[in-house]
Design a protein around this motif. Structure first.
Motif, short mmCIF file in Angstrom:
data_model
loop_
_atom_site.label_atom_id
_atom_site.label_comp_id
_atom_site.label_asym_id
_atom_site.label_seq_id
_atom_site.Cartn_x
_atom_site.Cartn_y
_atom_site.Cartn_z
N VAL A 188 0.85 -1.19 0.00
CA VAL A 188 0.00 0.00 0.00
C VAL A 188 0.89 1.24 0.00
O VAL A 188 1.75 1.40 0.88
CB VAL A 188 -0.91 0.02 1.25
N CYS A 189 0.67 2.11 -0.97
CA CYS A 189 1.42 3.37 -1.02
C CYS A 189 0.80 4.33 -0.02
O CYS A 189 -0.39 4.66 -0.12
CB CYS A 189 1.37 3.96 -2.42
N TRP A 190 1.59 4.76 0.95
CA TRP A 190 1.05 5.64 1.97
C TRP A 190 1.60 7.06 1.88
O TRP A 190 1.10 7.95 2.55
CB TRP A 190 1.33 5.09 3.38
N GLY A 191 2.60 7.27 1.01
CA GLY A 191 3.13 8.62 0.92
C GLY A 191 4.03 8.84 -0.28
O GLY A 191 4.54 7.89 -0.88
N HIS A 192 4.18 10.11 -0.60
CA HIS A 192 5.02 10.53 -1.72
C HIS A 192 6.00 11.58 -1.22
O HIS A 192 5.67 12.38 -0.36
CB HIS A 192 4.15 11.14 -2.83
N HIS A 193 7.18 11.53 -1.78
CA HIS A 193 8.22 12.51 -1.44
C HIS A 193 8.61 13.21 -2.74
O HIS A 193 9.09 12.55 -3.67
CB HIS A 193 9.42 11.80 -0.83
N PRO A 194 8.43 14.51 -2.84
CA PRO A 194 8.68 15.20 -4.11
C PRO A 194 10.16 15.31 -4.48
O PRO A 194 10.49 15.49 -5.65
CB PRO A 194 8.07 16.59 -3.89
N ALA A 195 11.04 15.17 -3.51
CA ALA A 195 12.48 15.29 -3.77
C ALA A 195 13.22 14.12 -3.12
O ALA A 195 14.08 14.28 -2.27
CB ALA A 195 13.01 16.62 -3.25
N TYR A 196 12.89 12.93 -3.54
CA TYR A 196 13.37 11.69 -2.93
C TYR A 196 14.82 11.38 -3.32
O TYR A 196 15.60 10.89 -2.51
CB TYR A 196 12.44 10.56 -3.35
N ALA A 197 15.18 11.62 -4.58
CA ALA A 197 16.50 11.26 -5.08
C ALA A 197 16.94 12.24 -6.15
O ALA A 197 16.13 13.01 -6.68
CB ALA A 197 16.47 9.85 -5.66
N GLN A 198 18.23 12.18 -6.46
CA GLN A 198 18.77 12.99 -7.55
C GLN A 198 19.50 12.06 -8.50
O GLN A 198 20.42 11.34 -8.09
CB GLN A 198 19.71 14.06 -7.03
N VAL A 199 19.09 12.07 -9.75
CA VAL A 199 19.68 11.22 -10.77
C VAL A 199 20.13 12.10 -11.92
O VAL A 199 19.30 12.77 -12.55
CB VAL A 199 18.70 10.14 -11.26
N GLU A 200 21.43 12.12 -12.16
CA GLU A 200 22.01 12.94 -13.23
C GLU A 200 21.51 14.38 -13.18
O GLU A 200 21.12 14.96 -14.18
CB GLU A 200 21.75 12.28 -14.58
N GLY A 201 21.50 14.93 -11.97
CA GLY A 201 21.12 16.32 -11.77
C GLY A 201 19.63 16.58 -11.69
O GLY A 201 19.21 17.70 -11.37
N GLU A 202 18.81 15.58 -11.96
CA GLU A 202 17.35 15.74 -11.92
C GLU A 202 16.80 15.22 -10.59
O GLU A 202 17.15 14.13 -10.15
CB GLU A 202 16.71 14.96 -13.07
N ILE A 203 15.95 16.02 -9.97
CA ILE A 203 15.30 15.60 -8.73
C ILE A 203 14.14 14.66 -9.08
O ILE A 203 13.30 14.99 -9.92
CB ILE A 203 14.78 16.82 -7.93
N ILE A 204 14.13 13.51 -8.41
CA ILE A 204 13.16 12.45 -8.70
C ILE A 204 12.27 12.26 -7.47
O ILE A 204 12.76 12.17 -6.35
CB ILE A 204 13.89 11.13 -9.00
N PRO A 205 10.96 12.14 -7.67
CA PRO A 205 10.07 11.87 -6.53
C PRO A 205 10.18 10.41 -6.07
O PRO A 205 10.67 9.55 -6.80
CB PRO A 205 8.67 12.16 -7.08
N GLY A 206 9.70 10.18 -4.86
CA GLY A 206 9.73 8.82 -4.31
C GLY A 206 8.38 8.41 -3.79
O GLY A 206 7.46 9.23 -3.66
N ARG A 207 8.26 7.12 -3.49
CA ARG A 207 7.02 6.56 -2.96
C ARG A 207 7.37 5.69 -1.77
O ARG A 207 8.39 5.03 -1.74
CB ARG A 207 6.32 5.71 -4.03
N TYR A 208 6.46 5.66 -0.79
CA TYR A 208 6.62 4.88 0.43
C TYR A 208 5.49 3.86 0.51
O TYR A 208 4.33 4.21 0.29
CB TYR A 208 6.61 5.78 1.66
N TYR A 209 5.84 2.62 0.86
CA TYR A 209 4.87 1.53 0.91
C TYR A 209 4.97 0.76 2.22
O TYR A 209 6.02 0.76 2.88
CB TYR A 209 5.14 0.53 -0.23
N TYR A 210 3.89 0.05 2.53
CA TYR A 210 3.90 -0.92 3.63
C TYR A 210 3.00 -2.08 3.26
O TYR A 210 2.15 -1.97 2.36
CB TYR A 210 3.41 -0.29 4.95
#
Length: 179
Positions: free
Chosen positions: A150-172
């Motif tokens: 179950v996806c319970w949350g999103h992070h708008p700035a979870y990671a950086q890949v080749e200079g681009e900020i990538i969102p993330g997802r949290y599950y349980y």
């Protein structure tokens, strides 16, 4: 442990032979190069990869599961147990680092690796699994959601890949006894 799909094998590793280490590093490199490197975005030196895997096997709270397809290491996943001194959260664990080499995808290996983590977690007293990943890892998102996470949350700035900020997802996922 063998799975229902032919040629797929998943096991909890306590140590790795040199052949298994070589195959694991090859599979890790292939996963990183295809964008599924569980945190790595650039391929590290081979020696660094070997040290990473050797170190992962030594951490008492960490379980490393190896996935093989036709007797060749093609993927891995880790279960990280909550520290015993954290009594309030000791019922949970974290699934991390799942990857399957591109050549071995679509054979059920990812599902088998997750299943092995869940079964071991249950046996060790976990009743809940947590995980997080980059939102751009669409195949992994589909896999986890298909398996009941179950996806319970999103992070708008979870990671950086080749200079681009990538969102993330949290599950349980709440665990039930293995069948």
């Amino acid at each position: 442990m063998k799975t229902a799909k032919s040629g797929v094998e998943v096991y909890l590793a306590e140590q790795l032979s040199q052949r298994e280490m070589d195959e694991l590093c090859d599979a890790t490199i292939a996963a990183i190069e295809s964008g599924g490197g569980f945190g790595w975005v650039k391929v590290p030196q081979r020696q660094k990869l070997e040290r990473y895997w050797q170190g992962s096997l030594l951490v008492p709270e960490r379980r490393v599961f190896i996935g093989k397809l036709d007797r060749v290491v093609a993927g891995a996943v880790q279960l990280v147990r909550t520290s015993a001194n954290n009594e309030a959260q000791f019922f949970s664990g974290t699934l991390t680092g799942l990857f399957v080499s591109p050549w071995a995808r679509k054979h059920g290996l990812g599902e088998a690796l997750v299943g092995a983590v869940e079964a071991t977690a249950w046996q060790e007293g976990c009743r809940l699994i947590n995980l997080d990943l980059r939102a751009t890892q669409l195949d992994a998102v589909k896999l986890y959601e298909r398996l009941g996470y179950v996806c319970w949350g999103h992070h708008p700035a979870y990671a950086q890949v080749e200079g681009e900020i990538i969102p993330g997802r949290y599950y349980y996922k709440g665990l039930t006894p293995p069948e």
